[in-house]
Write a protein that holds these residues in place. Structure first.
Motif, PDB file in Angstrom:
ATOM      1  N   THR A 291       0.872  -1.190  -0.072  1.00 53.02           N
ATOM      2  CA  THR A 291      -0.055  -0.051   0.140  1.00 53.02           C
ATOM      3  C   THR A 291       0.976   1.417   0.094  1.00 53.02           C
ATOM      4  OG1 THR A 291      -1.749   1.232   1.044  1.00 53.02           O
ATOM      5  CG2 THR A 291      -0.079   0.123   2.511  1.00 53.02           C
ATOM      6  N   ALA A 292       0.351   2.380  -0.729  1.00 56.05           N
ATOM      7  CA  ALA A 292       1.042   3.573  -0.609  1.00 56.05           C
ATOM      8  C   ALA A 292       0.485   4.452   0.550  1.00 56.05           C
ATOM      9  CB  ALA A 292       0.808   4.422  -1.823  1.00 56.05           C
ATOM     10  N   LEU A 293      -0.528   4.008   1.173  1.00 57.25           N
ATOM     11  CA  LEU A 293      -1.258   4.786   2.209  1.00 57.25           C
ATOM     12  C   LEU A 293      -0.194   4.544   3.474  1.00 57.25           C
ATOM     13  CD1 LEU A 293      -4.810   3.555   2.378  1.00 57.25           C
ATOM     14  CD2 LEU A 293      -3.844   5.526   1.366  1.00 57.25           C
ATOM     15  N   SER A 294      -0.002   5.597   4.518  1.00 55.83           N
ATOM     16  CA  SER A 294       0.441   5.782   5.607  1.00 55.83           C
ATOM     17  C   SER A 294      -0.382   4.567   6.473  1.00 55.83           C
ATOM     18  CB  SER A 294       0.635   7.134   6.214  1.00 55.83           C
ATOM     19  OG  SER A 294      -0.794   7.573   6.403  1.00 55.83           O
ATOM     20  N   LEU A 295       0.208   4.573   7.781  1.00 54.49           N
ATOM     21  CA  LEU A 295      -0.416   3.563   8.730  1.00 54.49           C
ATOM     22  C   LEU A 295      -1.662   4.031   9.135  1.00 54.49           C
ATOM     23  CD1 LEU A 295      -0.617   1.104  10.302  1.00 54.49           C
ATOM     24  CD2 LEU A 295       1.012   2.043  11.972  1.00 54.49           C
ATOM     25  N   PRO A 296      -1.610   5.480   9.676  1.00 55.24           N
ATOM     26  CA  PRO A 296      -2.802   6.235  10.001  1.00 55.24           C
ATOM     27  C   PRO A 296      -3.930   6.232   8.892  1.00 55.24           C
ATOM     28  CG  PRO A 296      -1.112   7.520  10.778  1.00 55.24           C
ATOM     29  CD  PRO A 296      -0.576   6.540   9.844  1.00 55.24           C
ATOM     30  N   ALA A 297      -3.463   6.358   7.743  1.00 55.35           N
ATOM     31  CA  ALA A 297      -4.650   6.350   6.569  1.00 55.35           C
ATOM     32  C   ALA A 297      -4.957   5.129   6.408  1.00 55.35           C
ATOM     33  CB  ALA A 297      -3.919   6.972   5.206  1.00 55.35           C
ATOM     34  N   LEU A 298      -4.141   4.063   6.363  1.00 55.75           N
ATOM     35  CA  LEU A 298      -4.537   2.487   6.016  1.00 55.75           C
ATOM     36  C   LEU A 298      -5.652   2.291   7.290  1.00 55.75           C
ATOM     37  CD1 LEU A 298      -4.501  -0.204   4.659  1.00 55.75           C
ATOM     38  CD2 LEU A 298      -2.439  -0.549   6.005  1.00 55.75           C
ATOM     39  N   LEU A 299      -5.226   2.467   8.554  1.00 54.21           N
ATOM     40  CA  LEU A 299      -6.246   2.271   9.557  1.00 54.21           C
ATOM     41  C   LEU A 299      -7.876   2.930   9.552  1.00 54.21           C
ATOM     42  CD1 LEU A 299      -3.878   2.475  12.675  1.00 54.21           C
ATOM     43  CD2 LEU A 299      -4.749   0.331  11.830  1.00 54.21           C
ATOM     44  N   LYS A 300      -7.611   4.211   8.857  1.00 54.21           N
ATOM     45  CA  LYS A 300      -8.810   4.924   8.719  1.00 54.21           C
ATOM     46  C   LYS A 300      -9.544   4.346   7.590  1.00 54.21           C
ATOM     47  CE  LYS A 300     -10.352   9.393   7.190  1.00 54.21           C
ATOM     48  NZ  LYS A 300     -10.141  10.743   6.955  1.00 54.21           N
ATOM     49  N   ARG A 301      -8.922   3.831   6.404  1.00 56.65           N
ATOM     50  CA  ARG A 301      -9.630   3.319   5.343  1.00 56.65           C
ATOM     51  C   ARG A 301     -10.173   1.741   5.927  1.00 56.65           C
ATOM     52  NH1 ARG A 301     -12.942   3.139   2.251  1.00 56.65           N
ATOM     53  NH2 ARG A 301     -12.885   1.942   0.277  1.00 56.65           N
ATOM     54  N   CYS A 302      -9.360   1.107   6.782  1.00 54.42           N
ATOM     55  CA  CYS A 302      -9.998   0.064   7.412  1.00 54.42           C
ATOM     56  C   CYS A 302     -11.307   0.190   8.113  1.00 54.42           C
ATOM     57  CB  CYS A 302      -8.969  -0.714   8.047  1.00 54.42           C
ATOM     58  SG  CYS A 302      -7.710  -1.578   7.175  1.00 54.42           S
ATOM     59  N   LYS A 303     -11.410   1.107   8.889  1.00 58.04           N
ATOM     60  CA  LYS A 303     -12.505   1.449   9.475  1.00 58.04           C
ATOM     61  C   LYS A 303     -13.781   1.932   8.695  1.00 58.04           C
ATOM     62  CE  LYS A 303     -11.375   0.974  13.995  1.00 58.04           C
ATOM     63  NZ  LYS A 303     -12.002  -0.254  14.624  1.00 58.04           N
ATOM     64  N   GLU A 304     -13.286   2.695   7.437  1.00 58.47           N
ATOM     65  CA  GLU A 304     -14.419   2.924   6.582  1.00 58.47           C
ATOM     66  C   GLU A 304     -14.846   1.824   6.043  1.00 58.47           C
ATOM     67  OE1 GLU A 304     -12.399   7.337   5.363  1.00 58.47           O
ATOM     68  OE2 GLU A 304     -12.165   5.611   4.192  1.00 58.47           O
TER      69      GLU A 304
END
Length: 210
Positions: A133-146
């Motif tokens: 993934t090109a997402l940062s860890l916070p962005a990935l966690l946010k996407r998972c929650k979404e």
């Protein structure tokens, strides 16, 4: 111009998410200028809308700074654990599709069925997913929650023993999270089904990802 340059360089160094947002805003402004220009041309206007000095400076700054910044971004290897105890196979199929918006070159294991741990519910369907993934860890966690919210999951459901879908980030690069999950037999079993190039973090990587 100098102050804008210094501000942007500082942002790139200190906060990659803010830097990407700034780049997106500059791109949006440029696209708006192109749209206005095309509308003028299509309406028969002979004069092409000029690129004003301020917008030109911003656009040039975007090009100069974005190239090395984006080239330096390397995809990060991630490992996710997926679980569901309601409409299990349906939700597993749905989450596989939704994860494609966050993870590239993704691979999934088979589904492993387990008895619930600590709650009174139907059996769980479990699966591992790995990719980059090109997402940062916070962005990935946010996407998972979404994604969890999209499939109707939430803390309210968990309190009632309902898990439509649960996505845990077990590994992000060299960071390892959810230590208890790594000791579960089904995790160890499914790990053996992942592609051989997936790294297995050692116990020294103890930083939590969630």
């Amino acid at each position: 111009m100098a102050s804008n340059y210094q501000e942007f360089v500082t942002t790139v160094k200190l906060n990659s998410e803010d830097a990407k947002n700034k780049l997106a805003q500059l791109r949006k402004e440029t696209e708006q200028w192109i749209k206005e220009r095309d509308q003028l041309i299509n309406s028969g206007g002979r004069k092409i809308l000029p690129l004003d000095k301020e917008r030109k400076n911003k656009f040039s700054l975007c090009i100069v700074l974005a190239y090395p910044y984006l080239c330096s971004m390397k995809p990060t290897r991630v490992l996710l654990a997926l679980g569901s105890n309601r409409r299990q196979l349906q939700n597993m199929l749905a989450v596989k599709s939704l994860l494609l918006t966050a993870i590239e070159e993704v691979s999934f294991t088979r589904v492993a069925w387990t008895e619930p741990i600590g709650i009174d519910s139907d059996i769980f369907a479990n699966m591992l997913a790995t990719g980059t993934t090109a997402l940062s860890l916070p962005a990935l966690l946010k996407r998972c929650k979404e994604i969890e919210a999209t499939l109707g999951d939430g803390n309210g459901n968990h309190a009632r023993g309902i898990v439509n879908i649960d996505i845990d980030v077990l590994q992000y690069g060299s960071q390892r999270g959810h230590a208890a999950d790594w000791r579960r037999p089904y995790i160890k079993l499914l790990m053996a089904e992942l592609p051989k190039d997936v790294s297995r973090p050692s116990s020294r990587h103890a930083n939590s990802t969630k």
